[in-house]
Design a protein around this motif. Structure first.
Motif, short mmCIF file in Angstrom:
data_model
loop_
_atom_site.label_atom_id
_atom_site.label_comp_id
_atom_site.label_asym_id
_atom_site.label_seq_id
_atom_site.Cartn_x
_atom_site.Cartn_y
_atom_site.Cartn_z
N GLY A 160 -0.94 -9.34 6.95
CA GLY A 160 -1.28 -10.74 6.68
C GLY A 160 -0.86 -11.27 5.34
N LEU A 161 -0.18 -10.46 4.51
CA LEU A 161 0.26 -10.92 3.20
C LEU A 161 1.57 -11.70 3.35
CD1 LEU A 161 -0.36 -10.69 0.09
CD2 LEU A 161 1.23 -8.75 0.07
N PRO A 162 1.67 -12.95 2.84
CA PRO A 162 2.93 -13.69 2.94
C PRO A 162 4.09 -12.92 2.31
CG PRO A 162 1.15 -15.14 2.24
CD PRO A 162 0.60 -13.74 2.20
N LEU A 163 5.27 -12.99 2.93
CA LEU A 163 6.41 -12.20 2.46
C LEU A 163 6.77 -12.51 1.01
CD1 LEU A 163 8.94 -12.02 5.44
CD2 LEU A 163 8.06 -10.10 4.10
N LYS A 164 6.72 -13.78 0.64
CA LYS A 164 7.08 -14.14 -0.73
C LYS A 164 6.17 -13.44 -1.73
CE LYS A 164 7.89 -18.08 -3.80
NZ LYS A 164 7.87 -19.57 -3.92
N GLU A 165 4.87 -13.48 -1.44
CA GLU A 165 3.92 -12.82 -2.32
C GLU A 165 4.09 -11.31 -2.27
OE1 GLU A 165 0.67 -12.09 -4.94
OE2 GLU A 165 2.09 -13.73 -4.63
N GLY A 166 4.40 -10.78 -1.09
CA GLY A 166 4.63 -9.34 -0.96
C GLY A 166 5.81 -8.88 -1.79
N ARG A 167 6.89 -9.68 -1.81
CA ARG A 167 8.05 -9.32 -2.63
C ARG A 167 7.69 -9.33 -4.12
NH1 ARG A 167 10.87 -13.09 1.21
NH2 ARG A 167 12.00 -11.72 2.69
N ARG A 168 6.92 -10.35 -4.52
CA ARG A 168 6.51 -10.42 -5.93
C ARG A 168 5.66 -9.21 -6.31
NH1 ARG A 168 2.58 -11.27 -9.20
NH2 ARG A 168 1.05 -11.44 -7.51
N ARG A 169 4.70 -8.88 -5.46
CA ARG A 169 3.84 -7.74 -5.76
C ARG A 169 4.63 -6.43 -5.73
NH1 ARG A 169 -2.01 -8.56 -2.67
NH2 ARG A 169 -2.37 -10.73 -3.29
N ALA A 170 5.57 -6.32 -4.78
CA ALA A 170 6.37 -5.09 -4.69
C ALA A 170 7.17 -4.87 -5.97
CB ALA A 170 7.31 -5.18 -3.49
N GLU A 171 7.80 -5.92 -6.47
CA GLU A 171 8.56 -5.79 -7.72
C GLU A 171 7.65 -5.39 -8.87
OE1 GLU A 171 11.21 -8.84 -8.86
OE2 GLU A 171 12.13 -9.06 -6.88
N GLN A 172 6.45 -5.98 -8.90
CA GLN A 172 5.51 -5.67 -9.98
C GLN A 172 5.03 -4.22 -9.89
OE1 GLN A 172 4.60 -8.04 -12.51
NE2 GLN A 172 4.09 -6.07 -13.42
N MET A 173 4.71 -3.78 -8.68
CA MET A 173 4.22 -2.40 -8.49
C MET A 173 5.29 -1.39 -8.89
SD MET A 173 2.26 -2.91 -4.83
CE MET A 173 1.24 -1.44 -4.76
N LEU A 174 6.52 -1.63 -8.48
CA LEU A 174 7.60 -0.70 -8.82
C LEU A 174 7.87 -0.71 -10.32
CD1 LEU A 174 9.96 -1.50 -5.82
CD2 LEU A 174 8.84 0.70 -6.26
N THR A 175 7.87 -1.90 -10.92
CA THR A 175 8.13 -2.01 -12.36
C THR A 175 7.04 -1.33 -13.16
OG1 THR A 175 9.34 -4.08 -12.03
CG2 THR A 175 8.52 -3.62 -14.26
N ASP A 176 5.78 -1.54 -12.75
CA ASP A 176 4.65 -0.93 -13.48
C ASP A 176 4.72 0.59 -13.46
OD1 ASP A 176 3.66 -3.42 -14.01
OD2 ASP A 176 2.07 -3.36 -12.50
N ARG A 177 5.38 1.15 -12.48
CA ARG A 177 5.50 2.61 -12.35
C ARG A 177 6.83 3.13 -12.87
NH1 ARG A 177 2.10 0.50 -8.98
NH2 ARG A 177 0.28 1.66 -8.23
N GLY A 178 7.56 2.28 -13.57
CA GLY A 178 8.84 2.69 -14.13
C GLY A 178 9.91 2.89 -13.07
N LEU A 179 9.78 2.18 -11.95
CA LEU A 179 10.69 2.36 -10.83
C LEU A 179 11.47 1.08 -10.51
CD1 LEU A 179 8.17 4.26 -8.49
CD2 LEU A 179 9.84 5.27 -10.07
N SER A 180 11.73 0.27 -11.52
CA SER A 180 12.40 -1.01 -11.28
C SER A 180 13.79 -0.84 -10.69
CB SER A 180 12.46 -1.83 -12.57
OG SER A 180 13.13 -1.09 -13.59
N ASP A 181 14.42 0.33 -10.94
CA ASP A 181 15.76 0.54 -10.38
C ASP A 181 15.71 0.81 -8.87
OD1 ASP A 181 14.45 2.95 -11.05
OD2 ASP A 181 16.33 4.07 -10.96
N TRP A 182 14.51 0.97 -8.31
CA TRP A 182 14.37 1.16 -6.87
C TRP A 182 14.34 -0.17 -6.12
CZ3 TRP A 182 10.23 5.36 -5.36
CH2 TRP A 182 10.50 6.55 -6.07
N ILE A 183 14.10 -1.28 -6.81
CA ILE A 183 13.78 -2.55 -6.15
C ILE A 183 14.81 -2.91 -5.08
CG2 ILE A 183 13.63 -5.05 -6.52
CD1 ILE A 183 12.25 -4.42 -9.21
#
Length: 316
Positions: free
Chosen positions: A110-133
């Motif tokens: 039920g999470l809107p895709l736009k918000e999901g993409r924003r959260r996904a980028e944030q979660m990956l970045t917070d874990r030092g995984l921004s190169d995975w995006i």
């Protein structure tokens, strides 16, 4: 019979769940309750009925008999958007990028895709995984892909997180990271349920556990209560080979040279120490060790079930 916790105190409640597949009874009368905000482990060997139990709790399959509630709903699928579920069988679309895979899993809840993409980028970045995006899933290792799927399980900020054998296939470093994420989510107020056949993970993480063997619940309750079923173990080394002090030791005490191993007598350590000193034992070392969860598992579920369990896990 379990007395159901009332109101919001019970995130999950199940009573006498039975699941039959043809003439095989895979789950045989499972009852358990998971308080809200708890880290709860479903512990048992492979084939014990853990995954079938989880699927019934979540409403993925219906029980043959019994009842269950999930986040206060008698129809578990009504709570689906508040649940994050990592199944034992992992599966991601290989062509999707890590960001899109995480967002897609959120959209399923039920999470809107736009918000999901924003959260996904944030979660990956917070874990030092921004190169995975923008990396496709097919370019990731098994452990990396599992991390992505875990983040997809969490991206919609679920109240209840259910992880089926989440440590399977992870190396020690990633097991530690997963343990840290479980603790972090619990501290934020989520309820965590995970199944495992690795005793160390349950011992480090769980407040409460259900031990399942042969489709039945052999124990359900606090980890300390499970360990409390066994008496503490005394390790004693003496200078004296023999003497009147030996009468203070239980008949079951085992001896190797001058080292003795036995259960702490009912009277506790003080009378034991007095008898050893007065009897001239000449104590060199004495330690009292609390039984571990593995010892409790053996006592509760039996040696046969314990042989199929794994003792180890990532160190703290």
């Amino acid at each position: 019979m379990l007395q159901q916790v009332q109101g919001s105190d019970a995130a999950v409640f199940a009573e006498d769940l039975v699941k039959e597949f043809g003439d095989k009874r895979a789950v045989d009368g499972v009852s358990l309750q998971v308080p809200a905000g708890c880290i709860y482990g479903i512990l048992g060997p492979n084939g014990a009925g853990k995954t079938t139990t989880i699927r019934m709790l979540l409403g993925i399959i219906d029980p043959s008999s019994g009842r269950r509630t999930l986040l206060g709903r008698s129809a578990p699928l009504d709570a689906a958007r508040e649940v994050g579920y990592l199944p034992e069988e992992r599966g991601l679309y290989p062509a999707m990028t890590a960001r899109e895979a995480i967002a897609f899993m959120g959209a399923l809840r039920g999470l809107p895709l736009k918000e999901g993409r924003r959260r996904a980028e944030q979660m990956l970045t917070d874990r030092g995984l921004s190169d995975w995006i923008k990396r496709p899933i097919r370019t990731l290792s098994k452990g990396m892909a599992q991390t992505v799927q875990l983040l997809g399980t969490l991206v919609h900020d679920p109240r209840l997180i259910v992880l089926d054998e989440p440590f399977s296939g992870l190396d020690a470093i990633n097991q530690e990271k997963l343990e840290a994420q479980i603790r972090e989510r619990a501290e934020a107020g989520a309820t965590i349920i995970f199944s495992t056949h690795v005793i160390a993970h349950a011992e480090r993480l769980c407040e409460r556990i259900a031990i399942i063997a042969g489709g039945k619940v052999a124990f359900e309750g606090a980890v300390d209560e499970a360990r409390g079923r066994l008496r503490p173990i005394v390790q004693l080394t003496t200078r004296a080979d023999s003497g009147p002090w030996q009468s203070a030791l239980p008949a079951s005490a085992r001896r190797l040279g001058k080292r003795w191993t036995f259960e702490l007598p009912e009277g506790g350590p003080e009378p034991l120490l007095k008898a050893l000193i007065d009897g001239g034992a000449g104590i060199e070392t004495l330690s009292i060790e609390r039984p571990g969860l593995h010892d409790a598992f053996v006592a509760i579920a039996g040696e046969a079930a314990a042989r199929d369990m794994t003792l180890g896990g990532a160190p703290e």
